[in-house]
Design a protein around this motif. Structure first.
Motif, PDB file in Angstrom:
ATOM      1  N   PRO A   4      44.890  31.440  34.181  1.00  0.00           N
ATOM      2  CA  PRO A   4      45.076  31.600  32.795  1.00  0.00           C
ATOM      3  C   PRO A   4      45.612  33.049  32.459  1.00  0.00           C
ATOM      4  CG  PRO A   4      42.994  30.616  33.224  1.00  0.00           C
ATOM      5  CD  PRO A   4      43.254  31.091  34.470  1.00  0.00           C
ATOM      6  N   GLU A   5      46.065  32.919  31.285  1.00  0.00           N
ATOM      7  CA  GLU A   5      46.723  34.299  30.937  1.00  0.00           C
ATOM      8  C   GLU A   5      45.548  35.016  30.506  1.00  0.00           C
ATOM      9  OE1 GLU A   5      49.559  33.926  27.625  1.00  0.00           O
ATOM     10  OE2 GLU A   5      50.879  32.735  29.075  1.00  0.00           O
ATOM     11  N   ARG A   6      45.637  36.466  30.718  1.00  0.00           N
ATOM     12  CA  ARG A   6      44.799  37.549  30.176  1.00  0.00           C
ATOM     13  C   ARG A   6      43.214  37.375  31.080  1.00  0.00           C
ATOM     14  NH1 ARG A   6      45.138  38.135  23.896  1.00  0.00           N
ATOM     15  NH2 ARG A   6      44.181  40.167  24.400  1.00  0.00           N
ATOM     16  N   ILE A   7      43.564  36.872  32.090  1.00  0.00           N
ATOM     17  CA  ILE A   7      42.167  36.340  33.110  1.00  0.00           C
ATOM     18  C   ILE A   7      42.394  37.272  34.119  1.00  0.00           C
ATOM     19  CG2 ILE A   7      40.742  35.140  34.282  1.00  0.00           C
ATOM     20  CD1 ILE A   7      40.247  34.731  31.326  1.00  0.00           C
ATOM     21  N   ASN A   8      41.440  37.811  34.708  1.00  0.00           N
ATOM     22  CA  ASN A   8      41.586  38.624  35.777  1.00  0.00           C
ATOM     23  C   ASN A   8      41.544  38.025  37.095  1.00  0.00           C
ATOM     24  OD1 ASN A   8      41.572  40.952  37.616  1.00  0.00           O
ATOM     25  ND2 ASN A   8      39.430  41.486  37.428  1.00  0.00           N
ATOM     26  N   PRO A   9      42.604  37.890  37.966  1.00  0.00           N
ATOM     27  CA  PRO A   9      42.438  36.920  39.072  1.00  0.00           C
ATOM     28  C   PRO A   9      41.301  37.056  39.902  1.00  0.00           C
ATOM     29  CG  PRO A   9      44.711  37.943  38.963  1.00  0.00           C
ATOM     30  CD  PRO A   9      43.806  38.691  38.007  1.00  0.00           C
ATOM     31  N   SER A  62      35.211  52.455  36.406  1.00  0.00           N
ATOM     32  CA  SER A  62      36.695  52.335  36.591  1.00  0.00           C
ATOM     33  C   SER A  62      37.474  53.360  37.304  1.00  0.00           C
ATOM     34  CB  SER A  62      37.480  51.571  35.512  1.00  0.00           C
ATOM     35  OG  SER A  62      38.589  51.469  35.773  1.00  0.00           O
ATOM     36  N   ALA A  63      36.890  54.463  36.504  1.00  0.00           N
ATOM     37  CA  ALA A  63      37.707  55.657  36.957  1.00  0.00           C
ATOM     38  C   ALA A  63      37.232  56.270  38.608  1.00  0.00           C
ATOM     39  CB  ALA A  63      37.490  56.934  35.910  1.00  0.00           C
ATOM     40  N   SER A  64      36.099  56.261  38.616  1.00  0.00           N
ATOM     41  CA  SER A  64      35.220  56.396  40.040  1.00  0.00           C
ATOM     42  C   SER A  64      35.704  55.614  40.841  1.00  0.00           C
ATOM     43  CB  SER A  64      33.853  56.557  40.121  1.00  0.00           C
ATOM     44  OG  SER A  64      33.505  57.668  39.127  1.00  0.00           O
ATOM     45  N   SER A  65      36.198  54.262  40.650  1.00  0.00           N
ATOM     46  CA  SER A  65      36.637  53.196  41.578  1.00  0.00           C
ATOM     47  C   SER A  65      37.899  53.518  41.989  1.00  0.00           C
ATOM     48  CB  SER A  65      36.384  52.001  40.998  1.00  0.00           C
ATOM     49  OG  SER A  65      34.798  51.698  40.773  1.00  0.00           O
ATOM     50  N   HIS A 125      33.271  43.449  44.952  1.00  0.00           N
ATOM     51  CA  HIS A 125      32.676  42.315  43.788  1.00  0.00           C
ATOM     52  C   HIS A 125      33.477  42.631  42.701  1.00  0.00           C
ATOM     53  CE1 HIS A 125      29.280  40.194  45.756  1.00  0.00           C
ATOM     54  NE2 HIS A 125      28.596  41.316  46.165  1.00  0.00           N
ATOM     55  N   GLN A 126      34.290  41.590  42.148  1.00  0.00           N
ATOM     56  CA  GLN A 126      35.037  41.377  40.897  1.00  0.00           C
ATOM     57  C   GLN A 126      35.626  42.761  40.504  1.00  0.00           C
ATOM     58  OE1 GLN A 126      31.970  39.620  38.741  1.00  0.00           O
ATOM     59  NE2 GLN A 126      32.858  37.819  38.866  1.00  0.00           N
ATOM     60  N   PRO A 127      36.701  43.096  41.368  1.00  0.00           N
ATOM     61  CA  PRO A 127      37.526  44.574  41.120  1.00  0.00           C
ATOM     62  C   PRO A 127      38.153  44.173  39.731  1.00  0.00           C
ATOM     63  CG  PRO A 127      38.514  43.519  42.787  1.00  0.00           C
ATOM     64  CD  PRO A 127      37.113  42.421  42.501  1.00  0.00           C
ATOM     65  N   SER A 128      38.614  45.431  39.128  1.00  0.00           N
ATOM     66  CA  SER A 128      39.344  45.421  38.026  1.00  0.00           C
ATOM     67  C   SER A 128      40.551  44.916  38.547  1.00  0.00           C
ATOM     68  CB  SER A 128      39.300  46.650  37.433  1.00  0.00           C
ATOM     69  OG  SER A 128      39.973  47.599  37.962  1.00  0.00           O
ATOM     70  N   TYR A 129      41.554  44.697  37.437  1.00  0.00           N
ATOM     71  CA  TYR A 129      42.988  44.486  37.865  1.00  0.00           C
ATOM     72  C   TYR A 129      43.617  45.593  38.381  1.00  0.00           C
ATOM     73  CZ  TYR A 129      47.768  42.388  37.539  1.00  0.00           C
ATOM     74  OH  TYR A 129      48.884  41.578  37.681  1.00  0.00           O
ATOM     75  N   ALA A 130      43.397  46.624  37.996  1.00  0.00           N
ATOM     76  CA  ALA A 130      44.013  48.057  38.686  1.00  0.00           C
ATOM     77  C   ALA A 130      43.645  48.070  40.149  1.00  0.00           C
ATOM     78  CB  ALA A 130      43.699  48.927  37.757  1.00  0.00           C
ATOM     79  N   SER A 182      48.222  38.097  52.336  1.00  0.00           N
ATOM     80  CA  SER A 182      48.577  39.100  51.341  1.00  0.00           C
ATOM     81  C   SER A 182      48.012  38.820  49.999  1.00  0.00           C
ATOM     82  CB  SER A 182      50.000  39.177  51.164  1.00  0.00           C
ATOM     83  OG  SER A 182      50.415  40.152  50.303  1.00  0.00           O
ATOM     84  N   ALA A 183      47.563  40.086  49.490  1.00  0.00           N
ATOM     85  CA  ALA A 183      47.066  39.904  48.019  1.00  0.00           C
ATOM     86  C   ALA A 183      48.185  39.552  47.057  1.00  0.00           C
ATOM     87  CB  ALA A 183      46.401  41.364  47.709  1.00  0.00           C
TER      88      ALA A 183
END
Length: 1124
Positions: free
Chosen positions: A757-762, A689-692, A714-719, A741-742
């Motif tokens: 749903p809540e607490r799910i990464n879009p 995550s930090a390198s990304s 491929h399935q990035p983190s929410y950040a 637009s994202a």
């Protein structure tokens, strides 16, 4: 006294009469036949007779040399010189004098005429006869066989018959007075005359071995039923295998054909020597030795070569290391200086801001105390102060001017006078900053240095930044970096005036903007007639980061490849517009960066060297070196590669930097060329995550400069997801599910009844839906397969024919159907093809694919990028430096190559038996095979190991010719050194008669030839197949080259083999050194092999020509048969 006078007079008379007597005898001898004299025992007459006979013999051999040279031109370079070395007996005519005495002056009647000698020598060219048996002739046939026809015997012509030795047309009748052959002559079996033995032979009279019945040292026997017949002289002169007994033995030398002397110590005598040769110093030569032991010279040569190579590699590596260390010190010193200056400026800015804030508070406080006049005066002063500070901020963060410092001091000094109030803490800090001598000195020194440097730069560089030293360049680069960081900090709270100032900043280079729009983009596999991308419409805009997402098999990488023009084997329909114009994407390849999914970087280079090389070759040629350094340092800074900048990237065999760092270097190779369009294929795969986030922040900075960035993730983190501007969602089959637009993607799916749903990464939720792994929730009643159709209807895009039925099922309007006829993606509705038809279609598809690649590689598109990159010679220089560094770091592999070649030379030199019959052809055959095999295997590494790197670089517009020439130029070092390494063992172990220089030239051309062939094999084949071909080719070609040339096909096939020309050059160079008695051996061996002494230069030329042609073929394959 009178007696003495008489004696003196008599002596003078004798002296005067002697020339007259000699002259009369000479004329008498010249006018009559030799056998007409009965004074052959007279010591005064015998030398004259000998000279007369020798002169006739010399005339005879000169005539024969001209006549025979027509048939033996292939084995004789200079007929006169070769015959002189074989029959020039002028140094010692003792054997001729002895024969005159033995024959009692009948020698000229027994000597062979030109016709008989021609008959004897031409028999060697007739393969139906052998050297021991001649064809029947006038004197020796079935009806006439006298004693002179036996080996070692000769006869005389009749007493009344004249003999013309120069007659080359008719054999005289010679059947009388038969006797044994004289010493120094040989009498062939089937001829009744004598022929002088050539120099280098030993022809004594034979003696009968009563045990074996053989006349020794020759191998003929006495004729039966002739008791009066005795052993004669020599009987044959032919090649060494048939008449080795005639040759002067090894370890001896024969100055004449009747003398054989032992070879003394310190000298060596080869077989057939006429004199002993002194051994070289440091070589050991015992008495009666055939060759000199020159192993010491081989050891010395290897020691000298090893020392030279160690000096070259160590010194070069030391020079590189020292240079890198000096550059690193200059960089660190520049960074410290810039940081110190930046800190000083930051301290001054903090103090100025604090003073300005406190002054504003004092203004509000004094406004309640003083009168309006006083307030007006103070307000005017504060207004002046504010204008001064704001003007300073707008121009640049500079040190305070004296006037502002004076105003601040006046204001602060007035405060204690007002009602006795003490100054506040902030005012005390201001006074401390102003009065602290250390701070003032530091600020004064830093600002003075900055102002002086700026003035000097402005004065000396009116047209650009022409900095020379590393220190100046790095100071400039790091100063610009610090300035950019400060600017980025200010940009967080930009006002309208700040935006205007950024827009009107002329110092920042502007990149050309590229907008890619696409409409109904469809890609179909030609072979299988299957859609892999379908009806994709939209655009990617400059200054924005577009993420392409979707499940596996959705065509994400294919979509990027289509945008970059890297799709082959597909039928493409639709439009791709660049800035609204229908132009080829290849016209902008100089400003387009494509980051492949695999980390294709040079593992034998450091991080900085990889980035610096890419910047040198792909940035504008007009850009100065300081600006290029700035670009590289900026990329290293923002990608977080400072700590590993001098570390090798690493290979499979040798580990280097980590995988995440390698991935960032892979991206940095495209960032350093300052692209306008940057396409990345899964740049965050395998990163934490930090390198990304570090990578995305660097890309965000590129986007702020107007770069159009499109990337597959491929399935990035929410950040990470929040850092994207636009989003393209592709479903199964390459259909668009969403493009926009994202920030609005959740709103769009919510309109379809799909809520996250809540607490799910879009991103995870979207991909799970498109994969069919998650059931649609909420009020949605649609199927995930209908999502692409919903998007088409939502935007009013045309619906393909095969999808209109699905649209009708959920009661949607299909008025905007696609009028064009589309193929069935699954291939249904088509008749099943036969096997032959499918095979034909596959072959046709492959041909079209290769034709498309060739067309793309050779038909250059018009350059619309407005960027002039370095030319061929500049890039050749950059490639040469890079390849040189790589070779120095592969010194251990080079040393192993040399060691193997050295061992091969020692083994073959020891095991090969020297053969004078074939002039060392066997050893040279092994040499050609061994050197070809070893040098080919080593040369394969030049192009096999970095094919992918070259394909990536050539797609970016780098010169393939510069790359190829640089590799070949560096490999010339091995081409020059490897023959010396091999010959240092082989030559001094075999000790051939040819010189070291002759062998070196042939081996040099051979290595050059096989290196070019290895280039073509390495480029055209995969590594495994290339190695197999490298082993098979020299072996098979050598077998063909050494086959008997009985048929025309075999002869023509041998001419196409480089091994034939190399072997011929070796044998010719060695055969030229065989003279005298070796003349027939040389001609016989060359006739059997089909070689020609005149073709040595031709062999060298053909080897070089094959090397050049193979390099041309290799380069053609390099630019043609490359994978995409």
């Amino acid at each position: 006294m009178p007696k003495s006078k008489m004696s003196s007079k008599s002596s003078w008379s004798i002296i005067c009469l002697l020339p007259i007597v000699v002259l009369s005898l000479f004329l008498l001898v010249k006018c009559q036949e030799v056998n007409d004299y009965d004074q052959i025992d007279n010591p005064a007459v015998l030398p004259l007779i000998t000279q007369l006979v020798y002169s006739r013999l010399s005339n005879l051999t000169s005539i024969l040399s001209k006549e025979i040279s027509g048939q033996s031109s292939f084995c004789v370079i200079d007929p006169e010189d070769d015959w002189n070395q074989a029959f020039n007996f002028s140094s010692d005519l003792g054997f001729l004098t002895s024969c005159i005495q033995k024959t009692k002056g009948d020698i000229t009647r027994r000597l062979c005429t030109a016709a008989e000698i021609k008959f004897y020598f031409t028999s060697f060219f007739d393969r139906s006869t052998t050297a021991n048996y001649l064809k029947p002739n006038k004197n020796c046939n079935l009806t006439s066989w006298v004693s002179g026809c036996e080996p070692g015997w000769a006869c005389s012509v009749g007493p009344s018959q004249k003999v013309d030795l120069q007659n080359s047309k008719e054999i005289p009748s010679r059947t009388t007075n038969c006797h044994a052959c004289c010493e120094g002559f040989f009498c062939p079996h089937g001829l009744t005359c004598m022929i002088p033995c050539p120099l280098g032979s030993y022809c004594p009279l034979a003696t009968l071995n009563r045990t074996t019945g053989v006349c020794e040292p020759y191998l003929y026997q006495l004729p039966p039923m002739q008791p009066n017949h005795t052993c004669g002289g020599a009987n044959i002169w032919a090649d060494v295998s048939s008449s080795s007994e005639l040759f002067c033995s090894a370890g001896y030398y024969c100055p004449t054909t009747t003398k054989k002397i032992h070879c003394s110590k310190g000298h060596y005598c080869r077989m057939g020597s006429t004199s002993e040769k002194r051994c070289f110093k440091l070589s050991s030569c015992n008495s009666n030795t055939e060759t000199q032991n020159m192993h010491a010279y081989g050891i010395m040569l290897i020691a000298a070569l090893s020392t030279l190579l160690l000096i070259i590699y160590n010194c070069s590596d030391q020079v590189l290391t020292t240079r890198e260390r000096r550059v690193a010190k200059s960089r660190e010193a520049a960074a410290r200086s810039v940081r110190k200056t930046a800190n000083a400026r930051q301290r001054w800015k903090s103090a100025k801001d604090a003073a300005k804030k406190h002054a504003s508070g004092l203004q509000a406080q004094l406004s309640h105390t003083f009168s309006r006049k006083k307030d007006a005066t103070d307000s005017e002063k504060l207004k002046i102060l504010n204008q001064a500070t704001s003007s300073e901020t707008d121009v640049e963060l500079l040190p305070p001017s004296p006037s502002i410092t004076t105003n601040m001091t006046m204001i602060s000094s007035a405060f204690p006078k007002h009602k006795g109030k003490e100054p506040s803490n902030l005012m005390e800090m201001i006074h401390e900053i102003e009065n602290d001598p250390d701070i003032n000195d530091d600020l004064h020194e830093d600002t003075t240095a900055i102002e002086t440097r700026d003035k000097t730069v402005a004065k000396n560089m009116p047209k650009g930044k022409q900095l020379n030293t590393h220190s100046q360049i790095f100071k400039y680069a790091y100063a610009q970096l610090e300035k950019e960081k400060a600017q980025q900090q200010e940009n967080k709270n930009l006002t309208f005036s700040g935006v205007i100032r950024m827009a009107t900043n002329n110092e920042q280079r502007k990149r050309p903007l590229i907008e890619i729009s696409f409409k109904d983009l469809t890609l179909t596999l030609k072979a299988k007639n299957k859609h892999i991308l379908r009806c994709v419409t939209g655009k990617i805009k400059p200054g924005r980061i577009t993420a392409v997402m979707g499940p596996s098999g959705a065509g994400k990488t294919t979509f990027l490849s289509a945008l970059a023009g890297k799709v082959f084997g597909c039928r493409m329909s639709g439009l791709i517009l660049i800035n609204g114009k229908n132009e080829s994407i290849h016209s902008y390849k100089k400003i387009i960066g494509f980051v492949p999914q695999d980390d294709i970087v040079h593992g034998t280079l450091t991080v900085e060297e990889n980035l610096w090389f890419s910047a040198q070759c792909r940035l504008s040629a007009d850009l100065s070196k300081p600006d290029k350094v700035l670009v590289v340092e900026r990329v290293i800074e923002f990608l977080g590669l400072q700590t590993v900048r001098n570390s090798l990237v690493g290979t499979v065999e040798k580990r280097g930097i980590s995988g995440g760092q390698r991935k960032r270097v892979n991206v940095g190779l495209e960032m350093v060329m300052e692209p306008s369009l940057l396409i990345l294929d899964e740049p965050t795969s395998g990163l934490d995550s930090a390198s990304s986030q570090l990578l995305l922040r660097a890309l965000r900075r590129e986007a702020l400069e107007g770069v159009n960035i499109c990337m597959v993730v491929h399935q990035p983190s929410y950040a990470l997801y929040k850092m994207f501007d636009d989003l393209i969602l592709l479903g199964k089959g390459g259909l668009t599910v969403y493009h926009g637009s994202a920030k609005k993607v959740e709103e769009y799916f919510a309109g379809l009844g799909i809520n996250i749903p809540e607490r799910i990464n879009p991103p995870d939720y979207f991909i799970d839906i498109l994969e069919g792994l998650t059931a649609l929730n909420g009020s949605s009643v649609i199927n995930y397969k209908e999502l692409p159709l919903r998007w088409m209807v939502h935007n009013g895009y045309p619906i393909p024919l095969d999808m209109q039925q699905s649209a009708a099922n959920f009661n949607m309007s299909t008025s905007s159907t696609n009028p064009t006829h589309e193929m069935d993606p699954d291939g249904s509705g088509h008749e099943e093809n036969s096997f032959a038809r499918e095979l034909w279609q596959d072959m046709k598809h492959n041909v079209e694919l290769q034709r498309e690649k060739i067309r793309l590689n050779f038909l250059k598109s018009k350059d619309l990028s407005n960027r002039k990159t370095p030319g061929l010679f500049k890039q050749y220089k950059y490639f040469l430096i890079r390849v040189g560094k790589q070779r120095l770091r592969e010194a251990r592999i080079q040393a192993i190559d040399y060691l193997i070649l050295l061992l091969a030379g020692a083994c073959l030199g020891t095991l090969t038996k020297r053969s004078d019959q074939t002039f060392g052809a066997a050893g040279y055959t092994y040499t050609v095979i061994a050197v070809s095999l070893l040098c080919k295997i080593a040369a394969l590494r030049s192009f096999s190991l970095d094919k992918l790197q070259h394909w990536r670089e050539s797609d970016c517009g780098m010169s393939s010719l510069a790359y190829f020439l640089s590799k070949d130029t560096i490999d010339h070092f091995n081409t020059v050194i490897k023959p010396v390494v091999y010959l240092s063992m082989f030559y001094f172990f075999t000790n051939p008669r040819s010189t070291f220089a002759d062998n070196y030239v042939v081996l040099l051309c051979l290595v050059y030839c096989v290196t070019g062939i290895a280039y073509a094999l390495a480029i055209f084949f995969e590594p495994g197949a290339a190695q197999l071909w490298s082993v098979l080719l020299p072996v098979v070609m050598t077998l063909i080259a050494t086959q008997p040339k009985d048929s025309k096909f075999v002869k023509e096939a041998a001419n196409l083999c480089y091994t034939k020309w190399a072997l011929q050059a070796f044998v010719i160079a060695n055969a030229e050194r065989y003279h005298g008695v070796w003349l027939i051996t040389r001609c016989g061996s060359l006739l059997k092999s089909g070689y020609n002494l005149h073709d040595w230069s031709l062999c060298i030329f053909i080897l070089i020509l094959i090397g050049v042609i193979s390099r041309v073929i290799a380069f053609f394959c390099l630019v043609t048969f490359r994978k995409k």
